[in-house]
Design a protein around this motif. Structure first.
Motif, PDB file in Angstrom:
ATOM      1  N   THR A  79      -6.459   5.498   0.913  1.00  0.00           N
ATOM      2  CA  THR A  79      -5.835   4.475   0.049  1.00  0.00           C
ATOM      3  C   THR A  79      -4.871   5.065  -0.971  1.00  0.00           C
ATOM      4  N   LEU A 137       0.362   4.201   1.675  1.00  0.00           N
ATOM      5  CA  LEU A 137      -0.427   3.132   1.082  1.00  0.00           C
ATOM      6  C   LEU A 137      -0.067   2.919  -0.380  1.00  0.00           C
ATOM      7  N   SER A 138       0.288   4.016  -1.062  1.00  0.00           N
ATOM      8  CA  SER A 138       0.700   3.891  -2.460  1.00  0.00           C
ATOM      9  C   SER A 138       1.970   3.053  -2.555  1.00  0.00           C
ATOM     10  N   VAL A 180       1.082  -0.511  -2.201  1.00  0.00           N
ATOM     11  CA  VAL A 180       0.487  -1.003  -3.437  1.00  0.00           C
ATOM     12  C   VAL A 180       1.583  -1.392  -4.440  1.00  0.00           C
ATOM     13  N   HIS A 210      -4.119   4.126  -8.528  1.00  0.00           N
ATOM     14  CA  HIS A 210      -2.695   3.808  -8.486  1.00  0.00           C
ATOM     15  C   HIS A 210      -2.241   3.391  -9.883  1.00  0.00           C
ATOM     16  N   SER A 253      -5.988  -1.916  -3.863  1.00  0.00           N
ATOM     17  CA  SER A 253      -5.459  -1.262  -2.665  1.00  0.00           C
ATOM     18  C   SER A 253      -6.297  -1.590  -1.430  1.00  0.00           C
ATOM     19  N   SER A 269      -1.602  -2.414   5.226  1.00  0.00           N
ATOM     20  CA  SER A 269      -1.026  -1.191   4.659  1.00  0.00           C
ATOM     21  C   SER A 269      -1.290   0.003   5.576  1.00  0.00           C
TER      22      SER A 269
END
Length: 889
Positions: A148, A153-154, A157, A413, A456, A463
């Motif tokens: 995540t 994936l960041s 987000v 995040h 996330s 994602s």
RNA sequence: GGGCGGGUAGCUCAGCGGGAGAGCAUCGGCCUUACAAGCCGAGGGUCACAGGUUCAAAUCCUGUUCCGCCUACCA
């Protein structure tokens, strides 16, 4: 080939390791991202990087693997997307604990160094669970593993956050939130666990200004009085109406408090007067908005009294409570103390008591998202199974409150928002902005807060497939087919994935959600380290093997009920694995060189046991497929257990020893081919549940190929279902069982072979017994079988034990061997049982209401039952009479 | 406070409108040449309680009771 190929007991360790290595090496878990139209996909509920495999994971992933393996064998383009969750608070706590051992706090390192440290830890010892999942046999597409916090994936987000902000669904505001004084962060409503605890209700007298009167308030938290800014009563309350608008004096502090009226106050709770502490209670906070009350914060983020707390400043919250009570008592403000059960909120991570505290936080306005998610389940775009959970889902979604998404921790995040130091403008952006869009000043500071971990996780289904890019993978596998999870994260995760998936993924994230049970200990207690009742899946797998463990979980996974797991149960299924192993040990040597399969001519010439086992096999195929598709894993496991053990092993294999060792080469050949087909199909049927042992055995079946995990899965062939064969076989089984029963009840040793006389009632029965004499002779250990014509009235030995199968009568002549009294007792016992059935059926058949209103099927059933009972009763009764007569002589 | 699930054989649980089942445990007999982690047999239950619907109820409805879980701003 030969017995030396397979050891006497199944030893799982090496076999499991070898096969998993083989599967991975050959890339058999890989999905194709080219759409073929027969896709089946599941995203794994990402375990925490800090995690180690526990029973919940084991159940969750076993069930997913069963689904995945089944669909893969059926030929679907199958993706099981694996990965892990960064688990903000949990992971930060782990690393902080390590630092503490060196006498350090995270502040000593600073944010950047600390995060570096977490990443280091993640690389070194995070994710041990992945190897444990492999140990469980999970056939995830490991090449696609995601995290995540990884780059892709960041990006997803940030994209979602920015878009939510653009849509006006993200806002920042001062609000009273659940604060964990230990983790030092805000928590969402869901992250607070409620628990009843014994406490007190203190009654405190607040004098009314310029009057002799006083208001007595009731509180469970006297220390918060330091922050009181009003006293509230119900507007309907006659007792206090004249005081509304006046002023009360806060004891010890001497602050002047407005006396207000608000319907939130319950007249008959406590004294009907409520002290209002806007900064430390949610209700009071809302009261302060409605009545425009002053807010006095008296506690800091550590749960200690701050400078507003007069001489209590610096005390811990509980220390302060004691001190306040003491002083109130001394100064005669305390009117009473009652024992009272209070609901305490605790942090779901560290279990410390949370404190309602006002702070500036980020929120998601969830109502519009929830409405979409609600509709998607209502109209069936996503199906929740079992459907009782849909109701819970509706309930929560309907009454949903805004989601606090900011956390005051470092691992996670970071919120993509910046404040301009010059003009104060708040900038939300996908990329780090160079200057303020409003005043163009370059001095921008980013938010220090990070997002709730579940933010996330909510994006996980899309994602992980590359969103926001329109990847081939996304086009092929989104929406996913199914999500398998426990009900404990229905709100945390499932509901939020629904909301985010619909809004940003363009469709529901999954077609079906299967909610499974919680694994508890054998007495129904939740497994917990402190109680010491935890069963470690890794220990279980070492002890009993992975397959036995997986089969146990599947067998216990009945819908809508918690699972009580015990070592005994696993041991039982370990024995089942051994049974399978030994069946293979018996069968395989007979299959050497048998690379062919049954021809249509062979199928026409099959004997009864062969037609019977193929019929039973096909019914089992149907049952297993239905069970898997309906998420009735326990029923699938049960059908397989019963067929394997009690049909294939107990009867088919036992009787097959006759033709296999006999002189008739053709019959032996056909038997071998049937044996091969059944064993082959059985391994494939069992494979999704117990992948290792089935691969090992199947690999030794001639012509079975390199692996069975790619399929095919056996196809149900209705033409092989043969009710006639099943009925005839039942008759033979009935005869054999009756003889065995007589032997056991009469205390005759198994080594003693018995003569048996059979009186069939029809030509068909005669033919059936006549052509299967050897099976009866061998399996019932018969010395001599005398078969008479139907309707014959042979002269029977005076002293014999009797039984009735269908309408067929059996006798075991036992003159001089047993005591007639014993046989009389046995017959009377049997007759009593039959008599119950007989009268029950008779009663129904003579009931005119039943005869006129019941459906014909039910009536026919009763008739059959009656006739059967009558025949048995007649036969046994006759024998009983003869025995009694014999006794008299 | 609201909601959900459950109380079936000694234990753990299936069954959820027409014959009360499984595994384990218990009892008896067997080293029968795949398996003693096995084989063959047996015993054991007014399906929590009370009403109702139905020709028929463990199964559907209502109430009671006891457990478990989720949820909630009566301090």
């Amino acid at each position: 080939m030969g017995e030396d190929l397979l050891p006497k007991t199944y030893e799982p360790a090496d076999i499991e390791r070898q096969w998993y290595g083989h599967w991975e090496e050959k890339g058999l878990f890989r999905a194709s991202d080219k759409r073929k139209g027969n896709e089946y996909s599941i995203v794994i509920p990402p375990p925490n990087v800090t995690g180690s495999l526990h029973m919940g994971h084991a159940l969750n992933n076993t069930l997913q693997d069963i689904l995945i393996r089944y669909h893969r064998m059926k030929g679907a383009n199958t993706l099981w997307m694996p990965g892990m969750d960064h688990a903000g608070i949990a992971t930060q706590n782990v690393v902080e604990k390590q630092l503490a051992e060196q006498g350090l706090r995270r502040e000593d390192l600073g944010r950047e160094k600390f995060i570096e440290r977490v990443w280091e830890w993640k690389e070194e010892s995070g994710g041990t669970i992945i190897n444990q999942l492999k140990r469980l046999g999970c056939s995830c597409d490991w090449d696609r593993e995601r995290f995540t916090m990884d780059e892709g994936l960041s990006q997803a987000v940030r994209e979602v956050f920015v878009q939510l902000h653009e849509q006006g669904l993200v806002y920042k505001d001062d609000y009273i939130v659940n604060w964990c004084p230990r983790c030092h962060t805000a928590l969402s409503d869901l992250e607070v666990e409620h628990e009843d605890s014994k406490g007190h209700l203190w009654l405190i007298r607040y004098p009314v200004e310029d009057s002799d009167e006083a208001l007595v308030v009731a509180t469970t938290r006297p220390e918060t009085m330091l922050g009181d800014t009003a006293v509230a009563v119900n507007p309907e309350d006659e007792r206090y109406r004249h005081l509304v608008g006046k002023t009360a004096i806060l004891p010890l502090v001497n602050r002047r408090l407005r006396i207000i009226a608000d319907p939130i106050v319950t007249k008959d709770f406590g004294t009907g007067a409520l002290k209002v502490t806007p900064s430390h209670d949610l209700n009071d906070f809302e009261l302060s908005i409605r009545h425009n009350l002053e807010r006095v914060t008296i506690m800091d983020t550590n749960g200690r009294i701050n400078e507003n707390g007069i001489h209590f400043a610096g005390m811990d919250r509980y220390e302060c409570r004691a001190a306040i009570v003491k002083e109130l008592k001394k100064k005669k403000f305390l009117e009473g103390t009652d024992p009272y059960v209070v609901g305490l909120g605790r942090c779901y991570r560290c279990k410390d008591v949370v404190e309602p505290l006002i702070s500036k936080q980020w929120f998601v306005r969830v109502k519009p998202l929830a409405d979409e998610a609600l509709a998607a389940v209502r109209d069936g775009r996503t199906k929740i199974i079992p459907d009782q959970w849909a109701k819970t889902y509706y309930e929560w979604m309907t009454n949903i409150r805004d989601w606090c998404i900011s956390r005051q921790i470092w691992w996670g995040h970071r919120i993509p928002a910046w404040t301009c130091e010059k003009c104060g403008e708040l900038v939300v952006s996908r990329k780090t902005p160079k200057k303020c869009p409003s005043c163009k000043d370059p001095a921008l500071t980013q938010e220090t807060d990070v997002l709730d971990t579940w933010f996330s996780s909510a994006l996980w289904p899309f994602s992980t497939m590359g969103w926001p890019k329109e990847t081939q993978l996304l086009k092929t596998f989104y929406p996913t087919s199914c999500l398998v999870t426990g009900f404990d994260i229905l709100f945390f995760w499932v509901a939020r994935m629904m909301m985010m998936g619909l809004r940003f993924g363009g469709d529901v994230p999954f077609r079906e959600v299967y909610i499974h049970a919680l694994v508890r200990d054998e007495h129904g207690k939740k497994m917990s380290k402190s109680v010491g009742n935890v069963i470690d899946p890794l220990v279980v797998m070492d002890q009993f093997g992975t397959d036995a463990f997986r089969f146990t979980l599947a067998a216990l996974a009945a819908q809508g009920r918690d699972i009580r797991l015990s070592a005994k149960r696993i041991e039982g299924y370990r024995n089942f694995m051994n049974k399978i192993w030994n069946a293979a040990r018996f069968a395989l040597p007979h299959l050497v060189g048998q690379s062919g399969s049954l021809s249509p001519e062979d199928l026409d010439r099959l004997g009864l046991p062969e037609r019977w086992i193929l019929s039973r096999l096909n019914r089992t195929i149907e049952a297993v497929e239905q069970a898997i598709l309906g998420y009735d894993f326990n029923e699938g496991a049960q059908a397989l257990y019963r067929f394997t053990w009690h049909e294939f092993c107990d009867w088919y294999l036992e009787q097959a020893k006759i033709p296999l060792g006999g002189d008739d080469a053709e019959t032996a050949r056909r038997t071998r081919l049937v044996l091969k087909q059944v064993l082959d199909s059985l391994m494939r049927l069992l494979h999704p549940f117990i992948p290792f042992i089935t691969e090992e055995i199947a690999s030794k079946i001639p012509g079975c190929g390199d692996t069975i995990m790619k399929g095919p899965f056996p196809v149900h062939d209705a033409s092989q279902v043969d009710p006639k064969a099943e009925q005839d076989m039942d008759t033979l089984i009935g005869i054999i069982t009756s003889v065995r029963n007589i032997r056991a009840e009469m205390d005759l040793p198994p080594s003693k072979k018995l003569p048996v006389v059979v009186l069939p009632s029809t030509p068909h029965e005669h033919e059936l017994v006549d052509s299967h004499q050897e099976i009866i002779v061998v399996l019932a250990r018969v010395s001599e079988l005398s078969l008479f014509d139907p309707g014959a009235k042979p002269k029977l030995p005076r002293m014999s034990a009797a039984a009735v199968v269908g309408e067929m009568r059996l006798f075991v002549p036992l003159e001089g061997v047993i005591d007639p009294e014993a046989e009389i007792a046995r017959l009377e016992k049997e007759l009593a049982k039959i008599d119950k059935d007989l009268t029950a059926a008779q009663k129904k058949l003579s009931d005119e209401h039943f005869m006129s209103k019941a459906n014909p099927e039910a009536i026919q059933k009763q008739k059959d039952k009656f006739e059967e009972a009558q025949a048995r009763s007649g036969g046994l009764g006759d024998s009983l009479k003869r025995m009694k007569k014999f006794r008299q002589n």
